[in-house]
Design a protein around this motif. Structure first.
Motif, PDB file in Angstrom:
ATOM      1  N   GLN A 162       0.866  -1.188   0.000  1.00 55.44           N
ATOM      2  CA  GLN A 162       0.000   0.000   0.000  1.00 55.44           C
ATOM      3  C   GLN A 162       0.899   1.233   0.000  1.00 55.44           C
ATOM      4  O   GLN A 162       1.133   1.844   1.032  1.00 55.44           O
ATOM      5  CB  GLN A 162      -0.894  -0.014   1.251  1.00 55.44           C
ATOM      6  N   GLN A 163       1.433   1.572  -1.151  1.00 55.16           N
ATOM      7  CA  GLN A 163       2.377   2.688  -1.204  1.00 55.16           C
ATOM      8  C   GLN A 163       1.657   3.982  -1.546  1.00 55.16           C
ATOM      9  O   GLN A 163       0.792   3.999  -2.424  1.00 55.16           O
ATOM     10  CB  GLN A 163       3.438   2.430  -2.276  1.00 55.16           C
ATOM     11  N   PRO A 164       2.041   5.084  -0.861  1.00 56.60           N
ATOM     12  CA  PRO A 164       1.442   6.352  -1.258  1.00 56.60           C
ATOM     13  C   PRO A 164       1.851   6.711  -2.677  1.00 56.60           C
ATOM     14  O   PRO A 164       3.016   6.542  -3.050  1.00 56.60           O
ATOM     15  CB  PRO A 164       1.992   7.355  -0.245  1.00 56.60           C
ATOM     16  N   GLY A 165       0.890   7.171  -3.463  1.00 56.21           N
ATOM     17  CA  GLY A 165       1.217   7.625  -4.812  1.00 56.21           C
ATOM     18  C   GLY A 165       1.258   9.136  -4.856  1.00 56.21           C
ATOM     19  O   GLY A 165       2.167   9.739  -5.376  1.00 56.21           O
ATOM     20  N   LEU A 166       0.223   9.749  -4.256  1.00 58.98           N
ATOM     21  CA  LEU A 166       0.116  11.206  -4.218  1.00 58.98           C
ATOM     22  C   LEU A 166      -0.027  11.647  -2.767  1.00 58.98           C
ATOM     23  O   LEU A 166      -0.837  11.095  -2.018  1.00 58.98           O
ATOM     24  CB  LEU A 166      -1.122  11.642  -5.017  1.00 58.98           C
ATOM     25  N   ILE A 167       0.797  12.617  -2.371  1.00 62.13           N
ATOM     26  CA  ILE A 167       0.669  13.202  -1.031  1.00 62.13           C
ATOM     27  C   ILE A 167       0.515  14.706  -1.230  1.00 62.13           C
ATOM     28  O   ILE A 167       1.427  15.363  -1.732  1.00 62.13           O
ATOM     29  CB  ILE A 167       1.904  12.932  -0.146  1.00 62.13           C
ATOM     30  N   CYS A 168      -0.660  15.239  -0.878  1.00 59.68           N
ATOM     31  CA  CYS A 168      -0.828  16.680  -1.071  1.00 59.68           C
ATOM     32  C   CYS A 168      -1.287  17.370   0.203  1.00 59.68           C
ATOM     33  O   CYS A 168      -1.881  16.753   1.091  1.00 59.68           O
ATOM     34  CB  CYS A 168      -1.744  16.992  -2.245  1.00 59.68           C
ATOM     35  N   LEU A 169      -0.958  18.637   0.281  1.00 53.75           N
ATOM     36  CA  LEU A 169      -1.295  19.470   1.434  1.00 53.75           C
ATOM     37  C   LEU A 169      -2.467  20.355   1.044  1.00 53.75           C
ATOM     38  O   LEU A 169      -2.402  21.069   0.036  1.00 53.75           O
ATOM     39  CB  LEU A 169      -0.090  20.335   1.829  1.00 53.75           C
ATOM     40  N   LYS A 170      -3.536  20.270   1.836  1.00 52.76           N
ATOM     41  CA  LYS A 170      -4.747  21.033   1.504  1.00 52.76           C
ATOM     42  C   LYS A 170      -5.365  21.608   2.757  1.00 52.76           C
ATOM     43  O   LYS A 170      -5.097  21.130   3.864  1.00 52.76           O
ATOM     44  CB  LYS A 170      -5.763  20.126   0.801  1.00 52.76           C
ATOM     45  N   GLY A 171      -6.223  22.622   2.576  1.00 51.78           N
ATOM     46  CA  GLY A 171      -6.874  23.252   3.723  1.00 51.78           C
ATOM     47  C   GLY A 171      -8.382  23.290   3.564  1.00 51.78           C
ATOM     48  O   GLY A 171      -8.908  23.139   2.462  1.00 51.78           O
ATOM     49  N   GLY A 172      -9.069  23.476   4.689  1.00 52.77           N
ATOM     50  CA  GLY A 172     -10.527  23.657   4.666  1.00 52.77           C
ATOM     51  C   GLY A 172     -11.299  22.349   4.610  1.00 52.77           C
ATOM     52  O   GLY A 172     -10.752  21.271   4.822  1.00 52.77           O
ATOM     53  N   LYS A 192      -2.963  17.880  14.534  1.00 50.31           N
ATOM     54  CA  LYS A 192      -2.676  16.766  15.467  1.00 50.31           C
ATOM     55  C   LYS A 192      -1.175  16.499  15.561  1.00 50.31           C
ATOM     56  O   LYS A 192      -0.686  15.989  16.570  1.00 50.31           O
ATOM     57  CB  LYS A 192      -3.406  15.494  15.023  1.00 50.31           C
ATOM     58  N   LEU A 193      -0.457  16.821  14.498  1.00 48.48           N
ATOM     59  CA  LEU A 193       1.004  16.638  14.486  1.00 48.48           C
ATOM     60  C   LEU A 193       1.693  17.851  15.102  1.00 48.48           C
ATOM     61  O   LEU A 193       2.618  17.727  15.889  1.00 48.48           O
ATOM     62  CB  LEU A 193       1.508  16.460  13.047  1.00 48.48           C
ATOM     63  N   PHE A 194       1.243  19.024  14.675  1.00 48.25           N
ATOM     64  CA  PHE A 194       1.822  20.300  15.122  1.00 48.25           C
ATOM     65  C   PHE A 194       0.694  21.177  15.670  1.00 48.25           C
ATOM     66  O   PHE A 194       0.039  21.875  14.894  1.00 48.25           O
ATOM     67  CB  PHE A 194       2.491  21.051  13.958  1.00 48.25           C
ATOM     68  N   PRO A 195       0.416  21.126  16.963  1.00 49.01           N
ATOM     69  CA  PRO A 195      -0.714  21.887  17.502  1.00 49.01           C
ATOM     70  C   PRO A 195      -0.466  23.395  17.547  1.00 49.01           C
ATOM     71  O   PRO A 195      -0.349  23.997  18.604  1.00 49.01           O
ATOM     72  CB  PRO A 195      -0.935  21.283  18.897  1.00 49.01           C
ATOM     73  N   GLU A 196      -0.370  23.981  16.368  1.00 49.21           N
ATOM     74  CA  GLU A 196      -0.224  25.430  16.218  1.00 49.21           C
ATOM     75  C   GLU A 196      -1.489  25.913  15.505  1.00 49.21           C
ATOM     76  O   GLU A 196      -1.991  25.245  14.598  1.00 49.21           O
ATOM     77  CB  GLU A 196       1.005  25.770  15.350  1.00 49.21           C
ATOM     78  N   GLU A 197      -1.960  27.091  15.876  1.00 54.80           N
ATOM     79  CA  GLU A 197      -3.235  27.607  15.347  1.00 54.80           C
ATOM     80  C   GLU A 197      -3.297  27.577  13.822  1.00 54.80           C
ATOM     81  O   GLU A 197      -4.317  27.231  13.227  1.00 54.80           O
ATOM     82  CB  GLU A 197      -3.443  29.040  15.851  1.00 54.80           C
ATOM     83  N   PHE A 198      -2.186  27.904  13.179  1.00 53.39           N
ATOM     84  CA  PHE A 198      -2.140  27.960  11.711  1.00 53.39           C
ATOM     85  C   PHE A 198      -2.580  26.647  11.054  1.00 53.39           C
ATOM     86  O   PHE A 198      -3.114  26.640   9.947  1.00 53.39           O
ATOM     87  CB  PHE A 198      -0.711  28.327  11.262  1.00 53.39           C
ATOM     88  N   PHE A 199      -2.347  25.519  11.725  1.00 52.42           N
ATOM     89  CA  PHE A 199      -2.597  24.212  11.100  1.00 52.42           C
ATOM     90  C   PHE A 199      -3.989  23.633  11.385  1.00 52.42           C
ATOM     91  O   PHE A 199      -4.276  22.516  10.970  1.00 52.42           O
ATOM     92  CB  PHE A 199      -1.519  23.211  11.543  1.00 52.42           C
ATOM     93  N   GLN A 200      -4.840  24.385  12.069  1.00 50.74           N
ATOM     94  CA  GLN A 200      -6.132  23.826  12.483  1.00 50.74           C
ATOM     95  C   GLN A 200      -6.963  23.259  11.339  1.00 50.74           C
ATOM     96  O   GLN A 200      -7.580  22.227  11.481  1.00 50.74           O
ATOM     97  CB  GLN A 200      -6.930  24.870  13.261  1.00 50.74           C
ATOM     98  N   GLU A 201      -6.988  23.955  10.227  1.00 49.57           N
ATOM     99  CA  GLU A 201      -7.836  23.514   9.108  1.00 49.57           C
ATOM    100  C   GLU A 201      -7.016  22.870   7.991  1.00 49.57           C
ATOM    101  O   GLU A 201      -7.484  22.761   6.866  1.00 49.57           O
ATOM    102  CB  GLU A 201      -8.589  24.729   8.534  1.00 49.57           C
ATOM    103  N   LYS A 202      -5.792  22.467   8.311  1.00 49.00           N
ATOM    104  CA  LYS A 202      -4.903  21.971   7.255  1.00 49.00           C
ATOM    105  C   LYS A 202      -4.754  20.446   7.331  1.00 49.00           C
ATOM    106  O   LYS A 202      -4.678  19.882   8.412  1.00 49.00           O
ATOM    107  CB  LYS A 202      -3.527  22.637   7.373  1.00 49.00           C
ATOM    108  N   HIS A 203      -4.688  19.824   6.169  1.00 48.89           N
ATOM    109  CA  HIS A 203      -4.658  18.361   6.098  1.00 48.89           C
ATOM    110  C   HIS A 203      -3.543  17.869   5.172  1.00 48.89           C
ATOM    111  O   HIS A 203      -3.194  18.529   4.202  1.00 48.89           O
ATOM    112  CB  HIS A 203      -5.981  17.817   5.554  1.00 48.89           C
ATOM    113  N   ILE A 204      -3.085  16.654   5.473  1.00 51.43           N
ATOM    114  CA  ILE A 204      -2.251  15.897   4.532  1.00 51.43           C
ATOM    115  C   ILE A 204      -3.186  14.871   3.908  1.00 51.43           C
ATOM    116  O   ILE A 204      -3.865  14.122   4.618  1.00 51.43           O
ATOM    117  CB  ILE A 204      -1.090  15.170   5.249  1.00 51.43           C
TER     118      ILE A 204
END
Length: 209
Positions: A162-172, A192-204
């Protein structure tokens, strides 16, 4: 220290990596005065909003030595440049359709002496005769398009892996975007990785091959 926010979450850097990370601030400030690739507001928070954000990929995925990674729509070099510093034994190919952005990336990579970075001023659809282990990207297009562009460029994974093919950073809120894509990605909330306010709505967002 200007990059404290990075060292708060990543501490295992070699002396070379530390120097390269520290140099990012002055390099991007210098380049930004010539070619604006990062907003003025963001350049002051470069290590949180660009470097640490890019390195969130390294917090969830390990790239083995020799891996070939494509950074699709790299812009000013994110996530590709921080990841290339973090994974010195992995080859990164940074591509963008806007020539002046690639000029900045080339200047930064050269100044940092990153031997594992190549660049191309190209549309992703025009990449021929090359295959990659993973495609990374940061918010350049809807997931549906990112996956459509990435699929033909990915090496075949062994059936049992199960290898990652696409890893993207997105928000909202990504509910609709994921539904439209027809993919079944894995999502990690960066907060959850970096509990800083800036990352609240950000996803991998990870789509397997």
């Amino acid at each position: 220290m200007i990059m404290d926010i990075v060292l708060k979450y990543f501490s295992d850097f070699s002396e070379t990596q530390l120097k390269q990370m520290q140099a990012l601030s002055s390099l991007y400030q210098e380049w930004n005065e010539k070619i604006n690739v990062i907003s003025r507001k963001d350049i002051e928070a470069l290590y949180e909003k660009h470097v640490l954000h890019s390195l969130s990929i390294a917090a969830v995925a390990d790239f083995p030595a020799g891996f070939q990674v494509l950074d699709l729509g790299t812009g000013g070099g994110f996530p590709g440049i921080p990841l290339a510093i973090f994974f010195p034994d992995v080859q990164f190919h940074l591509v963008d359709s806007i020539g002046k952005k690639i000029k900045v990336v080339e200047g930064v990579a050269e100044a940092l002496e990153l031997k594992n970075v190549t660049t191309a001023h190209s549309r992703v659809e025009d990449i021929k005769n090359r295959k990659f282990d993973v495609v990374v990207s940061r918010a350049v297009a809807p997931l549906k398009d990112l996956w459509r562009w990435s699929k033909p460029l990915l090496k075949k994974a062994p059936a049992h892996e199960q290898q990652p093919g696409l890893i993207c950073l997105k928000g909202g809120d990504l509910t609709q975007e994921i539904a439209d894509s027809g993919c079944r990605p894995r999502l990690t909330n960066i907060y959850k990785l970096f509990p800083e306010e800036f990352f609240q709505e950000k996803h991998i967002v990870i789509v397997n091959k």
